[in-house]
Enzyme design. Sequence first.
Site, PDB file in Angstrom:
ATOM      1  N   HIS A 164     -15.095   9.194  -0.761  1.00 37.35           N
ATOM      2  CA  HIS A 164     -14.378  10.339  -0.178  1.00 37.35           C
ATOM      3  C   HIS A 164     -13.137  10.719  -0.964  1.00 37.35           C
ATOM      4  O   HIS A 164     -12.434  11.669  -0.582  1.00 37.35           O
ATOM      5  CB  HIS A 164     -14.004  10.032   1.278  1.00 37.35           C
ATOM      6  CG  HIS A 164     -15.199   9.996   2.175  1.00 37.35           C
ATOM      7  ND1 HIS A 164     -15.551  11.039   2.986  1.00 37.35           N
ATOM      8  CD2 HIS A 164     -16.162   9.050   2.351  1.00 37.35           C
ATOM      9  CE1 HIS A 164     -16.654  10.745   3.633  1.00 37.35           C
ATOM     10  NE2 HIS A 164     -17.052   9.536   3.271  1.00 37.35           N
ATOM     11  N   ASP A 371      -6.670  15.338  -4.469  1.00 40.64           N
ATOM     12  CA  ASP A 371      -7.335  15.161  -3.171  1.00 40.64           C
ATOM     13  C   ASP A 371      -8.837  15.202  -3.404  1.00 40.64           C
ATOM     14  O   ASP A 371      -9.329  16.114  -4.076  1.00 40.64           O
ATOM     15  CB  ASP A 371      -6.917  16.300  -2.229  1.00 40.64           C
ATOM     16  CG  ASP A 371      -6.935  15.858  -0.774  1.00 40.64           C
ATOM     17  OD1 ASP A 371      -7.616  14.864  -0.475  1.00 40.64           O
ATOM     18  OD2 ASP A 371      -6.271  16.508   0.051  1.00 40.64           O
TER      19      ASP A 371
HETATM   20  O1  F6P Z   1     -10.541   9.982   3.185  1.00 39.89           O
HETATM   21  C1  F6P Z   1      -9.841   8.963   2.609  1.00 39.89           C
HETATM   22  C2  F6P Z   1      -9.357   7.956   3.623  1.00 39.89           C
HETATM   23  O2  F6P Z   1      -8.742   6.914   2.978  1.00 39.89           O
HETATM   24  C3  F6P Z   1     -10.431   7.360   4.519  1.00 39.89           C
HETATM   25  O3  F6P Z   1     -11.170   6.333   3.940  1.00 39.89           O
HETATM   26  C4  F6P Z   1      -9.585   6.895   5.631  1.00 39.89           C
HETATM   27  O4  F6P Z   1     -10.256   6.611   6.795  1.00 39.89           O
HETATM   28  C5  F6P Z   1      -8.564   8.019   5.778  1.00 39.89           C
HETATM   29  O5  F6P Z   1      -8.383   8.505   4.488  1.00 39.89           O
HETATM   30  C6  F6P Z   1      -7.257   7.603   6.419  1.00 39.89           C
HETATM   31  O6  F6P Z   1      -6.711   6.491   5.763  1.00 39.89           O
HETATM   32  P1  F6P Z   1      -6.421   5.137   6.512  1.00 39.89           P
HETATM   33  O7  F6P Z   1      -7.711   4.627   7.065  1.00 39.89           O
HETATM   34  O8  F6P Z   1      -5.819   4.240   5.492  1.00 39.89           O
HETATM   35  O9  F6P Z   1      -5.483   5.471   7.620  1.00 39.89           O
END
Ligand code: F6P
Length: 472
Positions: A164, A371
């Site tokens: 992602h 991003d």
């Molecule tokens: O989309 C990238 C990402 O790191 C996801 O894997 C993740 O769930 C989201 O952003 C939010 O990040 P985190 O889980 O570290 O809060």
Amino acid sequence: MARTIIVSNRLPTKVQRTDDGLTFQPSEGGLATGLGSIYRADDNIWVGWPGLFVDDPAEQQHVADQLRNDSMAPVFLTETEIRDFYEGFSNSTLWPIFHYFNEYATFEEAHWEAYVAANAKFCEAVLALAGPDDTIWVHDYQLLLLPQMLRRARPQATIGFFLHIPFPSYELLRVLPWSTELLEGMLGADLIGFHTFYYMRHFLSAVSNLLGLPNQNGQIETPSRMVLVDAFPMGIDYERYATAAASEAALAHIQTFREAVRGVRMILSIDRLDYTKGIAQRLRAFEELLKRYPAWREQVSLLMLVVPSRDQVTQYQALKVEVDELVGRINAQYGTIAWTPILYFYRSLPFDQLVALYRLADVALVTPVRDGMNLVAKEYIACKADQHGVLILSERAGAAQELSDALLINPTATSKVADVLHQALTMPEEEQKSRMSSLQALVRQYDVFAWTELFMNRLAYSKIKQLTLGTD
Ligand code: F6P
């Protein structure tokens, strides 16, 4: 019946400890909001971390029971794993490197070991749940080793992997002392997906340079199997946003917000607090607008919603201080008794208020310095029932590859962004409608359901192809 087991570090539900006990809330971030609409179909199940430390077995059981009702299975991380795997290797090593912030990256052997062990823990949790016919779909950079671990345990399994975030150029990836292990980990999948063609190309060149494995049109021949690699730009649940933004509840919120801002135009900014999102650069660009175009003073405000994120990681703490200071300085310099230039909120908002803000905003200012995709840009588009509004989008977001009717900018070109803000605020209604309607057609057609279907069909195809080639 064959199911899909979705695996990601974070579950779409976040468990929090409050004075009244444990609460269950939707998680933030593109992955959870994007896939949240689809995993409940059939008998699918989502495996991941519920977002807090729980060590009491009775409490773990309570969390597991609650989540099971909503088709989720928790993986509980210890405090050390949260520190070394999540905050450490995932968010202080991989995250900065993959987003071209190599000066922020740390390289700790202990964090790497914790990453290997945590991936093995997720592997065990999946193997305990997955039947031989189930499809396993692994998500994101926290679990790069998982496809290979699963493959070793289940050589015949159907395994997909989707990243992602951006995949960096080979030159940056090779900075990581563990780059070959990470690539080999990913190659355990049958199909590896990226948001854009460029990320896919970087991955293929890294596999060729570091592992000596060439590819033919995105097909990699490993010594034992064939792996397919492709680009699948992720979409959103368009109808969910469009319907909510047109609802009575949203209209009531819009009315309240309008009365509160008394005719002042609104530029909207929404992100997790992250240095990749360009929040400080955006504030400087807004300041520049007020400096270069004084006629906008008292006529426009920046409504900035910053969602707390990874607040135990040093760089995130430093960014919070920087953003607080910038907002304070700009508001102190330009604000008047009747007008606050930046309306700054450090929290997440309920869904019906969020869609109301999207619908209300004259401009969405989405300026990440890097991003993977950026779903906020697509959410804004889906909420614009009347097609009034302008999207300003960083050319360094994956979404810019698709959303060419947005006003595309370089997020670090401060004065240029200020000019584009002025252009957006003065754009004729006709042009706004024409840009917005072509953006809407695209985002509506390539929604998250189309994305899932495309990925799943391709995964099934990769399996058939392997069987016919006899490489499985
Ligand atoms: O989309 C990238 C990402 O790191 C996801 O894997 C993740 O769930 C989201 O952003 C939010 O990040 P985190 O889980 O570290 O809060």
